[in-house]
Design an enzyme around this catalytic site. Structure first.
Site, PDB file in Angstrom:
ATOM      1  N   LYS A 107     -10.639  -8.563  -7.257  1.00  0.00           N
ATOM      2  CA  LYS A 107     -11.177  -7.996  -6.028  1.00  0.00           C
ATOM      3  C   LYS A 107     -12.637  -8.414  -5.857  1.00  0.00           C
ATOM      4  O   LYS A 107     -13.433  -8.350  -6.804  1.00  0.00           O
ATOM      5  CB  LYS A 107     -11.073  -6.468  -6.051  1.00  0.00           C
ATOM      6  CG  LYS A 107      -9.646  -5.948  -5.985  1.00  0.00           C
ATOM      7  CD  LYS A 107      -9.055  -6.134  -4.595  1.00  0.00           C
ATOM      8  CE  LYS A 107      -7.694  -5.465  -4.469  1.00  0.00           C
ATOM      9  NZ  LYS A 107      -7.174  -5.550  -3.100  1.00  0.00           N
ATOM     10  N   ASP A 138      -9.314 -11.538  -3.768  1.00  0.00           N
ATOM     11  CA  ASP A 138      -8.917 -10.741  -2.607  1.00  0.00           C
ATOM     12  C   ASP A 138     -10.149 -10.039  -2.050  1.00  0.00           C
ATOM     13  O   ASP A 138     -10.748  -9.200  -2.713  1.00  0.00           O
ATOM     14  CB  ASP A 138      -7.858  -9.716  -3.011  1.00  0.00           C
ATOM     15  CG  ASP A 138      -7.363  -8.879  -1.842  1.00  0.00           C
ATOM     16  OD1 ASP A 138      -7.709  -9.198  -0.686  1.00  0.00           O
ATOM     17  OD2 ASP A 138      -6.613  -7.909  -2.084  1.00  0.00           O
ATOM     18  N   GLU A 164      -7.354 -14.426  -0.730  1.00  0.00           N
ATOM     19  CA  GLU A 164      -6.579 -13.492   0.097  1.00  0.00           C
ATOM     20  C   GLU A 164      -7.480 -12.760   1.086  1.00  0.00           C
ATOM     21  O   GLU A 164      -8.505 -12.190   0.690  1.00  0.00           O
ATOM     22  CB  GLU A 164      -5.871 -12.485  -0.813  1.00  0.00           C
ATOM     23  CG  GLU A 164      -4.987 -11.492  -0.089  1.00  0.00           C
ATOM     24  CD  GLU A 164      -4.216 -10.594  -1.036  1.00  0.00           C
ATOM     25  OE1 GLU A 164      -3.935  -9.432  -0.670  1.00  0.00           O
ATOM     26  OE2 GLU A 164      -3.900 -11.047  -2.165  1.00  0.00           O
ATOM     27  N   ASP A 190      -2.936 -10.888   4.184  1.00  0.00           N
ATOM     28  CA  ASP A 190      -2.297  -9.614   3.834  1.00  0.00           C
ATOM     29  C   ASP A 190      -2.404  -8.653   5.006  1.00  0.00           C
ATOM     30  O   ASP A 190      -1.441  -8.427   5.744  1.00  0.00           O
ATOM     31  CB  ASP A 190      -2.958  -9.035   2.584  1.00  0.00           C
ATOM     32  CG  ASP A 190      -2.437  -7.647   2.219  1.00  0.00           C
ATOM     33  OD1 ASP A 190      -1.451  -7.195   2.829  1.00  0.00           O
ATOM     34  OD2 ASP A 190      -3.003  -7.005   1.318  1.00  0.00           O
ATOM     35  N   LYS A 214       4.213  -6.629   1.647  1.00  0.00           N
ATOM     36  CA  LYS A 214       4.415  -5.358   0.958  1.00  0.00           C
ATOM     37  C   LYS A 214       5.556  -4.625   1.648  1.00  0.00           C
ATOM     38  O   LYS A 214       5.531  -4.424   2.866  1.00  0.00           O
ATOM     39  CB  LYS A 214       3.130  -4.533   0.980  1.00  0.00           C
ATOM     40  CG  LYS A 214       1.988  -5.238   0.250  1.00  0.00           C
ATOM     41  CD  LYS A 214       0.668  -4.501   0.354  1.00  0.00           C
ATOM     42  CE  LYS A 214      -0.423  -5.261  -0.401  1.00  0.00           C
ATOM     43  NZ  LYS A 214      -1.756  -4.640  -0.277  1.00  0.00           N
TER      44      LYS A 214
END
Length: 334
Positions: A107, A138, A164, A190, A214
């Site tokens: 992250k 991400d 991402e 995402d 997801k």
């Protein structure tokens, strides 16, 4: 045929699980679980999501408990480690929680942190995992275009698998993909898929090389497969910080995708300090099994949410169920 509301509420259990590390600004993950003919399922949109968005999560939960599911094509799913926006000194301890994982998602772009901290974190992951490991980052849309370009340039030396959601909008993703193409670092989307009115827009616009999917936010396994079929891009199946029940839904989705070219973000049970089962969906040898998860009574009792929070979740399910009965809340494809 959709079950009746009482079919959900009769078995509903609400839990509040502590996290091992603060993640997404929270230290506790709440979720509602219920049981259907297929087994247990999970409804766990984040608390700030409105009912219209959350109803799509309920659609997925109902499908997994009551619906006709496709037959798995594989019995295990390779997964990545997830490193939150922690101080570099904590990186090694977090990676140890993900047994055998040779891919790590790091992250970055955390509010209140700077690029130097992101670089130090990614460097630490590379040093620990070695040159053969895959590292993806991400940003959760935390950069503008110029910031993203600068950050990707600074981090590219650590051999990134992909970046991402570096920026928020589809137009920004198109531009950052154009600017950084020469670096050979793919862009993954995402939020631009799961929170969009049209989840296919990112693919049509040429805004991403990879889609992160997801199951819960997209409305379930079959709807996710529909998106994959129309998008024509490689995908990574990820989680929304689910309990092991929710992760079993994600693993099922990953198991029915014909071509699964990337390790999936489904090892996040290791970010929890507690789970709803004695057999959590944690990585072993870098993979998780494709299986249904049955909660352990001792654990769902021990981590039961307060009465007030339980009532909040039950009322939320009821409102979202009402939205589903009023019409199809999932965005139209095509």
């Amino acid at each position: 045929m959709r079950p009746q509301l009482h079919d959900l509420l009769d078995t509903a259990r609400v839990v509040a699980l502590p996290l091992a590390t603060r993640f997404r600004g929270i230290e506790e993950r709440e979720a509602l679980l219920f049981e259907g003919p297929n087994g247990w399922s999970e409804f766990s949109p984040f608390v700030e999501y409105d009912d219209a968005e959350s109803a799509t999560w309920l659609r997925a939960a109902i499908e997994f408990a009551f619906g006709d599911l496709p037959t798995p094509l594989r019995s295990s799913i390779p997964v990545n480690a997830t490193v939150p926006s922690v101080h570099v000194d904590r990186v090694a301890g977090i990676l140890k929680r993900f047994d055998g994982c040779r891919t790590a998602k790091v992250k970055v772009a955390e509010r209140g942190q700077g690029l130097a901290e992101d670089v130090a974190r990614v460097r630490a992951v590379r040093d620990i995992l070695g040159p053969e490991a895959r590292i993806r980052i991400d940003a959760n849309g935390g950069w503008n275009i110029d910031e993203a370009e600068h950050a990707i340039h600074a981090l590219a030396e650590y051999d990134l698998e992909y970046v991402e959601q570096p920026c928020t909008t589809v137009a920004e993703l198109v531009e950052i993909r154009r600017r950084t193409k020469y670096m050979g670092v793919p862009i993954a989307a995402d939020e631009s898929v799961r929170k969009a009115a049209d989840p296919l827009n990112v693919a049509r616009a040429g805004a991403a090389d990879i889609l992160v999917l997801k199951a819960q936010p997209l409305g379930g396994i079959r709807r996710s497969l529909d998106i994959i079929g129309q998008a024509g891009l490689p995908v990574v199946v990820s989680s929304a910080l689910d309990t092991s029940v929710g992760l079993s839904m994600g693993a099922w989705l990953a198991s029915v995708i014909p071509e699964l070219d990337y390790d999936c973000g489904l090892g996040t049970a290791s970010l929890l300090s507690a789970d709803v089962t004695d057999a959590p969906m944690q990585a072993s040898g870098g993979s998780i099994d494709v299986r249904r998860v049955t909660p352990t009574p001792r654990l769902i009792d021990g981590y039961a949410a307060s009465a007030a929070r339980r009532d909040w979740w039950l009322e939320r399910v009821s409102r979202c169920y009402e939205l589903l009965t009023e019409g199809d809340t999932a965005p139209a494809l095509g």
